[in-house]
Design an enzyme around this catalytic site. Sequence first.
Site, PDB file in Angstrom:
ATOM      1  N   HIS A 384      11.941  29.018  26.252  1.00 44.98           N
ATOM      2  CA  HIS A 384      11.600  30.435  26.910  1.00 44.98           C
ATOM      3  C   HIS A 384      11.399  31.360  25.866  1.00 44.98           C
ATOM      4  O   HIS A 384      11.291  32.080  25.076  1.00 44.98           O
ATOM      5  CB  HIS A 384      11.498  31.229  27.937  1.00 44.98           C
ATOM      6  N   ASP A 388       6.186  30.466  24.646  1.00 46.11           N
ATOM      7  CA  ASP A 388       5.907  31.264  25.583  1.00 46.11           C
ATOM      8  C   ASP A 388       5.504  30.378  26.520  1.00 46.11           C
ATOM      9  O   ASP A 388       4.528  29.843  26.877  1.00 46.11           O
ATOM     10  CB  ASP A 388       4.756  32.311  24.630  1.00 46.11           C
TER      11      ASP A 388
END
Length: 413
Positions: A384, A388
Amino acid sequence: MATEVLVPTLGESITEATLGEWLKQPGDAVAADEPIASLETDKVSVEVPSPVAGVMGQHAVAVGDTVQVGAMLATVDAGGSAPAKTDAPQPAVTESAAPAKDEPQGDTAAALSPSVRRAVLEHGVDPATIKGTGKDGRLTKEDVAAAASAKPQAPAASASANAPSDGAAAGRADADSAPARRKEERVKMTRLRQTIARRLKEAQNTAAMLTTFNDVDMTAVIEARAKYKDLFEKKHGVRLGFMGFFVKAATMALKDIPSVNASIEGDEIVYHDYADISVAVSAPNGLVVPVIRDAQDLSVAGIEKTIGDFGRRAKSGELKMDEMKGGTFTISNGGVFGSLMSTPIINPPQSAVLGLHRIEDRPVVVNGQVVVRPMMYLALSYDHRLIDGREAVTFLVALKNAIEDPTRILIDL
């Protein structure tokens, strides 16, 4: 004259290995370039050939020992001959002295690797009755497991024939009430398993991992495979599977969402204009991850040929170090083992891994009607820090669209 057998160069940055098994014992005749030992490195098993023809001398190291590149493993007496076998009759073995059937004995045991020997003991099978599928016909853990599952169960004896008399039952009461014997065995982790454990933990400690799920209707791919599999195999010499579709669809989605194909190096993001796809393949000592180079330029047939070749050579221990280096994205198919859903762990320095799972019929709504379709769950685990949620979902949707309508793969849409 004795010739030393040394640990060969194992690959870039690899300086040591673990002796996995001896393939030749002292006194055995060996031919030039015949494998005499197997070394386990961080990624693959490497066989060490004899530099000369002759007779196997003494082993300098034991199974499980760590050895450095250039160290002596053993000696071979060049030009020697193995001791002649005697024709003298062997003494009969009485029943009381016969070895237990549930343990590998003699030459059979000596030819088994530690992991295979452990599997033989666990499953209680006779290794002499199993046909090996490994290199040079050697047994693998998969061979032992398959033999154990195929072993017929002993029929239950009739109650009347085996019912003991009251006196015999009373005499055995104490023995029957004794606790069952329990066993434990301690086995050192292989170098490959140690490396897998270390790298997976490093991935968890470094990346901000998150997993996003979707599902895909496999109807179109299953129909295409059923329609063309015979012609495909006849033309290309390889079976048409599902991985070819998924790898090709993944390369298209990676081109649209380049961050999923990228990696982090320090404070920089490295984007790749190529897709080197790592595919998890089962090997006797664990999973290995060879890389399909430039998968974006390969056809489905080319991908299937490459994966098939990886699978065969992984089973025989012939994969090379360079074939498992690099990779920009990984696909792991747990569905072949029956997995319904999982959260795969990324393979650093890659930033994402796609998990495939088993196909099962489930009710879904299509055009307002509830119908039964062959469905598969997809799981994308990703870092992450770089990817995204929107990009992860977009990638999975693009993959789903290509699999549900394989024409998209043909026209690159």
